[in-house]
Design a protein around this motif. Structure first.
Motif, PDB file in Angstrom:
ATOM      1  N   LYS A 177      -6.700   3.066  -6.035  1.00 28.47           N
ATOM      2  CA  LYS A 177      -7.578   1.921  -5.781  1.00 28.47           C
ATOM      3  C   LYS A 177      -6.789   0.758  -5.180  1.00 28.47           C
ATOM      4  O   LYS A 177      -7.260   0.094  -4.243  1.00 28.47           O
ATOM      5  CB  LYS A 177      -8.254   1.477  -7.087  1.00 28.47           C
ATOM      6  N   ALA A 178      -5.622   0.512  -5.724  1.00 32.39           N
ATOM      7  CA  ALA A 178      -4.798  -0.574  -5.210  1.00 32.39           C
ATOM      8  C   ALA A 178      -4.370  -0.283  -3.772  1.00 32.39           C
ATOM      9  O   ALA A 178      -4.353  -1.173  -2.913  1.00 32.39           O
ATOM     10  CB  ALA A 178      -3.578  -0.774  -6.099  1.00 32.39           C
ATOM     11  N   LYS A 179      -4.039   0.999  -3.507  1.00 33.14           N
ATOM     12  CA  LYS A 179      -3.628   1.383  -2.149  1.00 33.14           C
ATOM     13  C   LYS A 179      -4.755   1.101  -1.146  1.00 33.14           C
ATOM     14  O   LYS A 179      -4.537   0.545  -0.073  1.00 33.14           O
ATOM     15  CB  LYS A 179      -3.245   2.866  -2.126  1.00 33.14           C
ATOM     16  N   GLN A 180      -5.988   1.505  -1.520  1.00 33.21           N
ATOM     17  CA  GLN A 180      -7.121   1.269  -0.627  1.00 33.21           C
ATOM     18  C   GLN A 180      -7.374  -0.222  -0.419  1.00 33.21           C
ATOM     19  O   GLN A 180      -7.707  -0.654   0.687  1.00 33.21           O
ATOM     20  CB  GLN A 180      -8.373   1.945  -1.198  1.00 33.21           C
ATOM     21  N   MET A 181      -7.211  -0.989  -1.491  1.00 34.83           N
ATOM     22  CA  MET A 181      -7.428  -2.440  -1.383  1.00 34.83           C
ATOM     23  C   MET A 181      -6.399  -3.060  -0.446  1.00 34.83           C
ATOM     24  O   MET A 181      -6.739  -3.867   0.426  1.00 34.83           O
ATOM     25  CB  MET A 181      -7.327  -3.091  -2.770  1.00 34.83           C
ATOM     26  N   TYR A 182      -5.120  -2.685  -0.610  1.00 41.88           N
ATOM     27  CA  TYR A 182      -4.069  -3.231   0.256  1.00 41.88           C
ATOM     28  C   TYR A 182      -4.300  -2.844   1.720  1.00 41.88           C
ATOM     29  O   TYR A 182      -4.153  -3.662   2.630  1.00 41.88           O
ATOM     30  CB  TYR A 182      -2.701  -2.733  -0.209  1.00 41.88           C
ATOM     31  N   GLU A 183      -4.660  -1.586   1.955  1.00 43.05           N
ATOM     32  CA  GLU A 183      -4.890  -1.121   3.326  1.00 43.05           C
ATOM     33  C   GLU A 183      -6.084  -1.843   3.966  1.00 43.05           C
ATOM     34  O   GLU A 183      -6.037  -2.230   5.138  1.00 43.05           O
ATOM     35  CB  GLU A 183      -5.128   0.391   3.327  1.00 43.05           C
ATOM     36  N   LYS A 184      -7.148  -2.022   3.169  1.00 41.03           N
ATOM     37  CA  LYS A 184      -8.344  -2.697   3.679  1.00 41.03           C
ATOM     38  C   LYS A 184      -8.026  -4.140   4.067  1.00 41.03           C
ATOM     39  O   LYS A 184      -8.394  -4.601   5.153  1.00 41.03           O
ATOM     40  CB  LYS A 184      -9.439  -2.654   2.611  1.00 41.03           C
ATOM     41  N   ASN A 185      -7.327  -4.847   3.190  1.00 40.63           N
ATOM     42  CA  ASN A 185      -7.008  -6.256   3.468  1.00 40.63           C
ATOM     43  C   ASN A 185      -5.962  -6.386   4.573  1.00 40.63           C
ATOM     44  O   ASN A 185      -5.962  -7.361   5.327  1.00 40.63           O
ATOM     45  CB  ASN A 185      -6.521  -6.945   2.194  1.00 40.63           C
ATOM     46  N   SER A 186      -5.082  -5.396   4.672  1.00 48.30           N
ATOM     47  CA  SER A 186      -4.093  -5.411   5.740  1.00 48.30           C
ATOM     48  C   SER A 186      -4.779  -5.313   7.109  1.00 48.30           C
ATOM     49  O   SER A 186      -4.422  -6.018   8.059  1.00 48.30           O
ATOM     50  CB  SER A 186      -3.101  -4.260   5.563  1.00 48.30           C
ATOM     51  N   LYS A 187      -5.798  -4.432   7.205  1.00 48.25           N
ATOM     52  CA  LYS A 187      -6.530  -4.289   8.458  1.00 48.25           C
ATOM     53  C   LYS A 187      -7.327  -5.547   8.781  1.00 48.25           C
ATOM     54  O   LYS A 187      -7.407  -5.970   9.945  1.00 48.25           O
ATOM     55  CB  LYS A 187      -7.464  -3.085   8.364  1.00 48.25           C
ATOM     56  N   SER A 237       0.831  -1.215   0.000  1.00 47.31           N
ATOM     57  CA  SER A 237       0.000   0.000   0.000  1.00 47.31           C
ATOM     58  C   SER A 237       0.861   1.257   0.000  1.00 47.31           C
ATOM     59  O   SER A 237       0.467   2.295  -0.554  1.00 47.31           O
ATOM     60  CB  SER A 237      -0.920  -0.002   1.227  1.00 47.31           C
ATOM     61  N   LEU A 238       2.051   1.194   0.606  1.00 47.00           N
ATOM     62  CA  LEU A 238       2.941   2.348   0.620  1.00 47.00           C
ATOM     63  C   LEU A 238       3.690   2.494  -0.706  1.00 47.00           C
ATOM     64  O   LEU A 238       4.037   3.609  -1.112  1.00 47.00           O
ATOM     65  CB  LEU A 238       3.949   2.209   1.770  1.00 47.00           C
ATOM     66  N   ALA A 239       3.926   1.360  -1.376  1.00 45.25           N
ATOM     67  CA  ALA A 239       4.750   1.401  -2.592  1.00 45.25           C
ATOM     68  C   ALA A 239       3.957   1.787  -3.832  1.00 45.25           C
ATOM     69  O   ALA A 239       4.500   2.377  -4.768  1.00 45.25           O
ATOM     70  CB  ALA A 239       5.421   0.037  -2.802  1.00 45.25           C
ATOM     71  N   THR A 240       2.659   1.467  -3.860  1.00 45.40           N
ATOM     72  CA  THR A 240       1.888   1.711  -5.071  1.00 45.40           C
ATOM     73  C   THR A 240       1.416   3.166  -5.151  1.00 45.40           C
ATOM     74  O   THR A 240       1.191   3.812  -4.128  1.00 45.40           O
ATOM     75  CB  THR A 240       0.673   0.761  -5.128  1.00 45.40           C
ATOM     76  N   LYS A 241       1.271   3.635  -6.403  1.00 44.10           N
ATOM     77  CA  LYS A 241       0.744   4.978  -6.618  1.00 44.10           C
ATOM     78  C   LYS A 241      -0.702   4.929  -7.082  1.00 44.10           C
ATOM     79  O   LYS A 241      -1.344   5.972  -7.214  1.00 44.10           O
ATOM     80  CB  LYS A 241       1.599   5.699  -7.664  1.00 44.10           C
TER      81      LYS A 241
END
Length: 285
Positions: free
Chosen positions: A261-271, A254-258
């Protein structure tokens, strides 16, 4: 017939009968003796001894006496199961020694207990301060049941608000180098699983003195050769470590992608994964 042959014959006969009489009286007699069971145990042993060492004694009389001393406690036990008042009369009632944190001195005297006796009984229950006890009762069997005060009781999962999954008792799946199929089936496991787990440890079944499995599928073994070191089960720690690594990877992605949508997806699944880790890490440690 020589006397020693008669003694041997009577001994074998009477000890066999005494064995079955004890089994029929039940396991309770082996752990908790009431008055009738205590007396009958002594008398039955005496009858067997007398008719064993006396070659001229009438064995029939001995059998009749044993039958009487078996039937009396058996009848008492049966009636006790049906009648509470009769059970209180034959077995006695519990006596409270400590109530609401206060020692009941009159009850101690009634049962013939000194202060030293009470403290000794408390120490048997790993309690060294009488002030730490909320309630203590002397059972008819002579044991002291102790309830510590709430602040002195160990924490439980319920106190911490944790819900634990039901757990079956561990099963011995190998004993003396032989596989036990019924315990394996009780855990819904099979010999293929067992052989796979032993291969991971580089151990053959013949070298295993005892192996136990729990309901989580973890296998622990003890080998005949105590010099050989066997690795501890690692399935749970590895699973926890893998989950933590995946959660960390999702945060990194989530930190590496620009891509928003991908950032939100990574953050959501990380939580979500972190929430899952919080729920199961207590069980996997």
């Amino acid at each position: 017939m020589p006397d020693w042959v008669i003694v041997i014959g009577k001994s074998l006969l009477l000890i066999t009968i005494l064995f079955f009489l004890t089994k029929w009286l039940g396991k309770k007699q082996l752990s908790q003796l009431n008055i009738f069971e205590y007396i009958s145990g002594i008398v039955l042993g005496g009858i067997v001894a007398i008719h064993t060492i006396e070659p001229d004694s009438n064995i029939l009389n001995g059998l009749v006496a044993m039958a009487v001393w078996f039937l009396v406690p058996y009848a008492v036990e049966y009636i006790s199961l049906k009648s509470k008042s009769f059970r209180n009369f034959t077995e006695g009632k519990s006596t409270v020694f400590i109530q609401d944190g206060k020692i009941m001195e009159d009850n101690l005297k009634k049962e013939g207990y000194s202060t030293d006796d009470l403290l000794e009984k408390l120490r048997d229950n790993n309690v060294f301060l009488a002030s730490d006890v909320e309630f203590a009762v002397l059972e008819p069997s002579g044991t002291l049941s102790v309830l510590p005060k709430k602040e002195n009781q160990p924490l439980t999962a319920k106190d911490l608000g944790l819900k634990l999954a039901p757990q079956k008792e561990p099963q011995a799946v190998i004993m003396d180098g032989k596989v036990l199929l019924e315990p394996l089936a009780n855990l819904s496991l099979n010999t293929n699983w067992l052989e796979t787990e032993l291969d991971k440890m580089s151990v053959s079944i013949e070298n295993v003195f005892l192996a136990q499995a729990d309901n989580d599928g973890q296998l622990t073994v003890d080998l005949y050769d105590d010099k050989i070191a066997v690795a501890e089960p690692t399935e749970k720690p590895l699973l926890l470590a893998t989950m933590k690594k995946c959660q960390a990877d999702l945060e990194l992605f989530s930190l590496a992608t620009k891509n928003e949508k991908a950032k939100q997806m990574y953050e959501k699944n990380s939580k979500k994964l972190q929430s899952a880790i919080d729920l199961v890490q207590f069980h996997l440690k």
